[in-house]
Design a protein around this motif. Structure first.
Motif, short mmCIF file in Angstrom:
data_model
loop_
_atom_site.label_atom_id
_atom_site.label_comp_id
_atom_site.label_asym_id
_atom_site.label_seq_id
_atom_site.Cartn_x
_atom_site.Cartn_y
_atom_site.Cartn_z
N TYR A 106 -7.78 -14.04 7.84
CA TYR A 106 -8.15 -15.39 8.28
C TYR A 106 -6.96 -16.31 8.46
O TYR A 106 -6.86 -17.03 9.47
CB TYR A 106 -9.14 -15.99 7.29
CG TYR A 106 -9.69 -17.33 7.71
CD1 TYR A 106 -10.52 -17.43 8.83
CD2 TYR A 106 -9.36 -18.49 7.02
CE1 TYR A 106 -11.02 -18.65 9.23
CE2 TYR A 106 -9.85 -19.73 7.42
CZ TYR A 106 -10.69 -19.79 8.52
OH TYR A 106 -11.18 -21.01 8.92
N LYS A 107 -6.02 -16.33 7.53
CA LYS A 107 -4.90 -17.27 7.60
C LYS A 107 -3.59 -16.60 8.00
O LYS A 107 -2.52 -17.20 7.88
CB LYS A 107 -4.72 -17.98 6.25
CG LYS A 107 -5.87 -18.90 5.88
CD LYS A 107 -5.58 -19.61 4.57
CE LYS A 107 -6.71 -20.56 4.19
NZ LYS A 107 -6.44 -21.26 2.91
N ARG A 108 -3.68 -15.37 8.45
CA ARG A 108 -2.45 -14.64 8.78
C ARG A 108 -2.22 -14.60 10.30
O ARG A 108 -3.13 -14.85 11.10
CB ARG A 108 -2.51 -13.22 8.21
CG ARG A 108 -2.64 -13.15 6.71
CD ARG A 108 -2.62 -11.70 6.23
NE ARG A 108 -3.03 -11.51 4.88
CZ ARG A 108 -2.38 -11.81 3.76
NH1 ARG A 108 -1.39 -12.30 3.84
NH2 ARG A 108 -2.78 -11.60 2.56
N ASP A 109 -1.01 -14.24 10.64
CA ASP A 109 -0.59 -14.15 12.04
C ASP A 109 -1.26 -12.93 12.68
O ASP A 109 -0.98 -11.79 12.31
CB ASP A 109 0.93 -14.01 12.08
CG ASP A 109 1.47 -13.92 13.50
OD1 ASP A 109 0.67 -13.89 14.46
OD2 ASP A 109 2.71 -13.85 13.65
N ILE A 110 -2.11 -13.15 13.66
CA ILE A 110 -2.86 -12.06 14.26
C ILE A 110 -1.97 -11.12 15.06
O ILE A 110 -2.37 -10.02 15.42
CB ILE A 110 -4.00 -12.61 15.14
CG1 ILE A 110 -5.05 -11.52 15.40
CG2 ILE A 110 -3.46 -13.18 16.45
CD1 ILE A 110 -6.32 -12.02 16.03
N THR A 111 -0.74 -11.52 15.34
CA THR A 111 0.17 -10.63 16.05
C THR A 111 0.83 -9.61 15.13
O THR A 111 1.50 -8.70 15.59
CB THR A 111 1.28 -11.43 16.78
OG1 THR A 111 2.11 -12.08 15.81
CG2 THR A 111 0.68 -12.45 17.72
N SER A 112 0.66 -9.77 13.81
CA SER A 112 1.30 -8.85 12.87
C SER A 112 0.55 -7.53 12.82
O SER A 112 -0.68 -7.49 12.95
CB SER A 112 1.35 -9.46 11.47
OG SER A 112 0.06 -9.44 10.87
N PRO A 113 1.25 -6.41 12.63
CA PRO A 113 0.58 -5.11 12.53
C PRO A 113 -0.43 -5.06 11.39
O PRO A 113 -1.48 -4.41 11.50
CB PRO A 113 1.74 -4.14 12.29
CG PRO A 113 2.93 -4.80 12.88
CD PRO A 113 2.73 -6.27 12.63
N GLN A 114 -0.13 -5.75 10.28
CA GLN A 114 -1.06 -5.75 9.14
C GLN A 114 -2.42 -6.33 9.53
O GLN A 114 -3.47 -5.74 9.23
CB GLN A 114 -0.49 -6.55 7.96
CG GLN A 114 0.68 -5.89 7.27
CD GLN A 114 2.00 -6.43 7.80
OE1 GLN A 114 2.14 -6.68 8.99
NE2 GLN A 114 2.95 -6.58 6.91
#
Length: 310
Positions: A106-114
């Protein structure tokens, strides 16, 4: 405390960097080895007469006098109901995971692989829930309602529990049931359709397990003694819950047995307890290496038969 991040060859690599690399690898694996149960499972395949729905030695009453008194037809029926009960537990676990990964992303960068792999997990788990439901329908039994206590705790867990605690809980349950599904997939005495579903689930869950491990290895070493002890006790409560739900009175009733007598026979069955130890053979030493088993929680794992002496 010795942790998985202290293993040779890992000390020089930052846990977050390692997790990012792992997520990128798992995204590639997901693209290459994902299944759609609507087309990759032959639901028109008839069930085979005389075949088990799970390996006979894993039936909760196997080896008891009650079990020996049953006809082959009754034993096969019991194996079917135990499979259906375990699938209901699987759906509950997958449902909790849907909320976990949504909160994680929810609060993370959606471009990150995770985050992208977490969202891939959501798609996987939705398919798994539908696949389990279709399997229950195909076997001719009814779906199992959740134990009310488990249902209430699930509502609280998915909404309020710290995300790291949910990762730890879900890795515990996924690793535990993965042991049995790998066995099901390879056992030719088991219904072919059950083996196909188990095989698909094992392949896709292996990726989820791998990612969850990187998450644990990243955050567990950062926990204070207080938070570590709380997490240990939480996981011990999960062990108790899995043991309790294993002996579902309704599955015995649907198999035509006296539920009270069957629950008592199952809980006191040393073979069934040993089966629990088999399921925990991989996760218990791993959690011990992370420091997630210790103090008062170790007694719970040991009483359940899930912990072997070092």
């Amino acid at each position: 405390m010795t942790t998985a991040t202290d293993r040779p060859g890992r000390r020089s690599e930052d846990p977050l960097v390692r997790q990012t690399k792992k997520a990128a690898q798992l995204l590639v694996a997901s693209a290459r080895h994902s299944y759609d149960p609507r087309v990759d499972v032959n639901w028109d395949e008839p069930l085979e007469e005389g075949k088990w729905f799970l390996p006979e030695k894993r039936i909760s009453l196997y080896g008891t006098e009650l079990y020996d008194s049953l006809s082959l037809e009754q034993k096969l029926l019991l194996s079917r109901e135990e499979l259906a009960s375990s699938l209901a537990a699987g759906v509950w676990t997958e449902h909790i995971l849907l909320h976990l990964v949504s909160r994680y992303a929810y609060k993370r960068d959606i471009t990150s692989p995770q985050v992208q792999f977490a969202l891939t997990e959501v798609a996987d788990e939705v398919r798994h829930m539908i696949m389990f439901a279709r399997l229950v329908e195909k076997t001719g039994t009814e779906f199992y309602p959740l134990n009310p206590k488990t249902q209430r705790s699930g509502l609280l867990l998915k909404t309020f529990a710290p995300v790291p605690a949910l990762w730890a809980m879900l890795l515990l349950t996924e690793e535990f049931f993965d042991r049995f599904q790998r066995e099901q997939a390879a056992d030719e005495t088991v219904q072919p359709l059950v083996r196909t579903v188990a095989r698909i689930h094992v392949v896709e869950e292996a990726r989820h397990i791998s990612f969850a491990r990187t998450e644990l290895e990243r955050f567990v070493p950062t926990l204070s003694k207080r938070r570590l002890e709380l997490l240990r006790n939480f996981l011990a409560a999960v062990v108790k819950s899995v043991r309790r739900d294993r002996y579902n009175p309704l599955m015995y009733e649907r198999a035509g047995l006296d539920p009270k007598a069957a629950v008592e026979a199952g809980r006191s069955n040393p073979i069934s307890k040993a089966n629990g130890g088999y399921g925990a053979e991989r996760i218990a030493p791993y959690y011990r290496s992370l420091g997630l088993i210790g103090g008062r929680s170790e007694k719970v794992w040991r009483e359940a038969g899930w912990l072997k002496d070092a």
